[in-house]
Design a protein around this motif. Sequence first.
Motif, short mmCIF file in Angstrom:
data_model
loop_
_atom_site.label_atom_id
_atom_site.label_comp_id
_atom_site.label_asym_id
_atom_site.label_seq_id
_atom_site.Cartn_x
_atom_site.Cartn_y
_atom_site.Cartn_z
N ALA A 5 120.69 -35.05 -35.71
CA ALA A 5 121.29 -34.05 -34.74
C ALA A 5 120.80 -32.66 -35.20
CB ALA A 5 122.24 -34.32 -33.92
N LEU A 7 121.91 -29.34 -35.34
CA LEU A 7 122.90 -28.85 -34.49
C LEU A 7 122.77 -27.20 -34.44
CD1 LEU A 7 126.09 -30.67 -35.63
CD2 LEU A 7 124.90 -30.94 -33.65
N LYS A 8 122.96 -26.55 -33.19
CA LYS A 8 122.45 -25.28 -33.25
C LYS A 8 123.56 -24.22 -33.94
CE LYS A 8 121.95 -21.62 -29.69
NZ LYS A 8 121.92 -21.26 -28.12
N LEU A 10 127.33 -24.66 -36.68
CA LEU A 10 128.19 -25.60 -37.39
C LEU A 10 129.51 -25.20 -37.50
CD1 LEU A 10 125.60 -26.13 -40.52
CD2 LEU A 10 125.96 -27.62 -38.62
N PHE A 12 132.70 -26.76 -36.90
CA PHE A 12 133.29 -27.97 -36.61
C PHE A 12 134.84 -27.79 -36.36
CE2 PHE A 12 129.57 -28.90 -39.38
CZ PHE A 12 128.85 -29.92 -38.77
N LYS A 178 136.03 -24.60 -32.42
CA LYS A 178 135.20 -25.74 -32.67
C LYS A 178 134.12 -25.65 -31.59
CE LYS A 178 139.14 -28.77 -33.19
NZ LYS A 178 140.03 -30.29 -32.73
N PHE A 179 132.88 -25.30 -32.20
CA PHE A 179 131.47 -25.28 -31.36
C PHE A 179 131.85 -24.46 -30.33
CE2 PHE A 179 131.39 -29.51 -33.69
CZ PHE A 179 130.20 -29.36 -34.26
#
Length: 207
Positions: A5, A7-8, A10, A12, A178-179
């Motif tokens: 994946a 991810l755009k 990071l 977390f 988070k994101f």
Amino acid sequence: MHRVAPLKVLYFGTPVVLISSRNEDGSANLAPMSSAWWLGQTCLLGLAETSQTAANLHREGECVLNLPSSALVDAVDSIALLTGRPEVPAHKVARGYTFSRTKFAAAGLTEQRSDLVSPPRARECPIQLECTLSAAHRVEDGLTAFQVSVARTHVAEELLIPGKDYVDPLEWDPLLMKFCEYFGEAENLQPSRLAAGWRMPHSLPAA
């Protein structure tokens, strides 16, 4: 089963930091960010070179890292799409950013005089770190890791364990991202063996 994946982002789960710095006209800038990590008395701040904070750090070499609690989420979000750069970069315009030189007021936060650096602290933030710039490391195109040294730390009395210069982790509820979403009011899941091994001066409820 895992899936590849790309991810755009990071993010977390990192603490939100409100960085205060001085603009070229002497006014105070306040910028939320969440790409920060600490080691000893050093902090690395990941910033885009197009940001006003990056320009201020290069020019002035000072900042304050104000750590908001989860209760200040509205203040942080109110300036999330504001920039202190008069000429708003095209990529920020596309995301809805607008220019403001009064971001403390926009956030409803109070400028508080610092002891050792020029930028003000945010009075409402329970933890405030006065910092000086040590180095700037270009990470990739347009992104820089600013290495700052913590010169003085201010902590709200109610967060400190009585008689100790130690933050009680049960009292400190940092605003986390988070994101790109805000989180707080985290529950303690279980006692930490690491905390016990390091003899941290706090006790958690029995599991």
